[in-house]
Design an enzyme around this catalytic site. Sequence first.
Site, PDB file in Angstrom:
ATOM      1  N   GLU A   1      27.974 -16.813  77.095  1.00 25.60           N
ATOM      2  CA  GLU A   1      28.036 -17.800  76.008  1.00 25.60           C
ATOM      3  C   GLU A   1      28.866 -19.023  76.401  1.00 25.60           C
ATOM      4  OE1 GLU A   1      26.084 -17.501  73.648  1.00 25.60           O
ATOM      5  OE2 GLU A   1      25.818 -15.389  73.120  1.00 25.60           O
TER       6      GLU A   1
ATOM      7  N   HIS B   1      34.373 -15.348  69.560  1.00 26.55           N
ATOM      8  CA  HIS B   1      33.057 -14.847  69.138  1.00 26.55           C
ATOM      9  C   HIS B   1      33.094 -13.324  69.123  1.00 26.55           C
ATOM     10  CE1 HIS B   1      28.899 -13.814  68.926  1.00 26.55           C
ATOM     11  NE2 HIS B   1      28.841 -13.405  70.186  1.00 26.55           N
TER      12      HIS B   1
ATOM     13  N   HIS C   1      31.322  -9.454  66.959  1.00 28.31           N
ATOM     14  CA  HIS C   1      30.150  -8.852  66.310  1.00 28.31           C
ATOM     15  C   HIS C   1      30.544  -7.936  65.148  1.00 28.31           C
ATOM     16  CE1 HIS C   1      27.616  -9.143  70.363  1.00 28.31           C
ATOM     17  NE2 HIS C   1      27.953 -10.329  69.869  1.00 28.31           N
TER      18      HIS C   1
ATOM     19  N   HIS D   1      23.257 -11.773  64.872  1.00 26.00           N
ATOM     20  CA  HIS D   1      23.946 -11.677  66.157  1.00 26.00           C
ATOM     21  C   HIS D   1      25.459 -11.538  65.984  1.00 26.00           C
ATOM     22  CE1 HIS D   1      24.861 -13.639  70.352  1.00 26.00           C
ATOM     23  NE2 HIS D   1      25.721 -12.696  70.035  1.00 26.00           N
TER      24      HIS D   1
HETATM   25  P1  13P Z   1      28.978 -11.671  77.440  1.00 27.54           P
HETATM   26  O1  13P Z   1      29.291 -10.281  77.920  1.00 27.54           O
HETATM   27  O2  13P Z   1      28.180 -12.457  78.447  1.00 27.54           O
HETATM   28  O3  13P Z   1      30.238 -12.385  76.988  1.00 27.54           O
HETATM   29  O4  13P Z   1      28.017 -11.547  76.176  1.00 27.54           O
HETATM   30  C1  13P Z   1      28.414 -10.849  75.036  1.00 27.54           C
HETATM   31  C2  13P Z   1      27.891 -11.466  73.794  1.00 27.54           C
HETATM   32  O5  13P Z   1      28.399 -11.192  72.721  1.00 27.54           O
HETATM   33  C3  13P Z   1      26.758 -12.416  73.866  1.00 27.54           C
HETATM   34  O6  13P Z   1      26.651 -13.142  72.688  1.00 27.54           O
HETATM   35 ZN    ZN Z   2      27.442 -12.102  70.944  1.00 27.31          ZN
END
Ligand code: 13P
Ligand code: ZN
Length: 267
Positions: A117, A140, A142, A212
């Site tokens: 990202e 970022h 999840h 996402h």
């Molecule tokens: P990376 O492992 O490349 O950071 O990706 C994880 C992710 O959350 C992609 O949106």
């Molecule tokens: Zn992600």
Amino acid sequence: MSIRKNACLMAEIERIAEVAGYLWTKGWAERNGGNISVNVTALMTEEERNLPALTDAVPLQDTMNSLGGQIFYVTGTGRRMRYVAQDPFAHGALIRVATDGRSYDMIAEQPIAPTSELPSHLLMHNYLLANGRNNRVVLHTHPTDLIGLTHCRPFLDSEKLTRTLWSMIPECRIVVPRGIGIVPYEIPGSLDLAHATIKQLAHHDVVFWEKHGILAVGEDIIECFDAIDTLSKSAQIYLNARMAGFEPEGMTDQQLDDLVPAFGLDH
Ligand code: 13P
Ligand code: ZN
């Protein structure tokens, strides 16, 4: 020269590790889910900023006009937050953007390929610096409950989603006063995702990526975590009420508006 002798920098890296641990214990970081970047330029000495590169220059797809010479701690692609928490320099690196903003190299502590990202992270930092915002952090992650809401079409509306989450507890509007931006689904790591995201930063410090994850920008990584955590709390209250079979009443518009002067919030 070891950057580990720089106490200010290492204190910041420790805060990143602390938050990486929270992301894992919260259940927001399955496998390698999520990524972090923090602008650490101001914490480094001139000599450290000019450390020899550990890698060749890697071209950037977009020119980062405002990021020339800026240095970021960035988590590595495919790296697990639970291990970033234990050893941030084994699962992330300091990258340095070239003075012309067209490439980056790595200066410490070892070459670790940055998050997929990176286009979104750098474009966001570039936008924020260009607009004079001292938001050094992009986080970022999840969170299950918040991502869940983006599977519900009516919540893919910034005003509706913001109002619903704000109205669950007063702290939500206080901690996330600029509300939530929404980016319709795009391929993870893509430039389209990156460009759609920076459009949201004009009005919001927190952005949801449909189906996402969530992004927060801010001056401080703990504050970024707290913003997402508070939104997650609101989502849990909302979803728990729905699961218990009732629609939560929510605070009234008047109750929400009364928070603005009481806490000196931005509209
Ligand atoms: P990376 O492992 O490349 O950071 O990706 C994880 C992710 O959350 C992609 O949106
Ligand atoms: Zn992600």
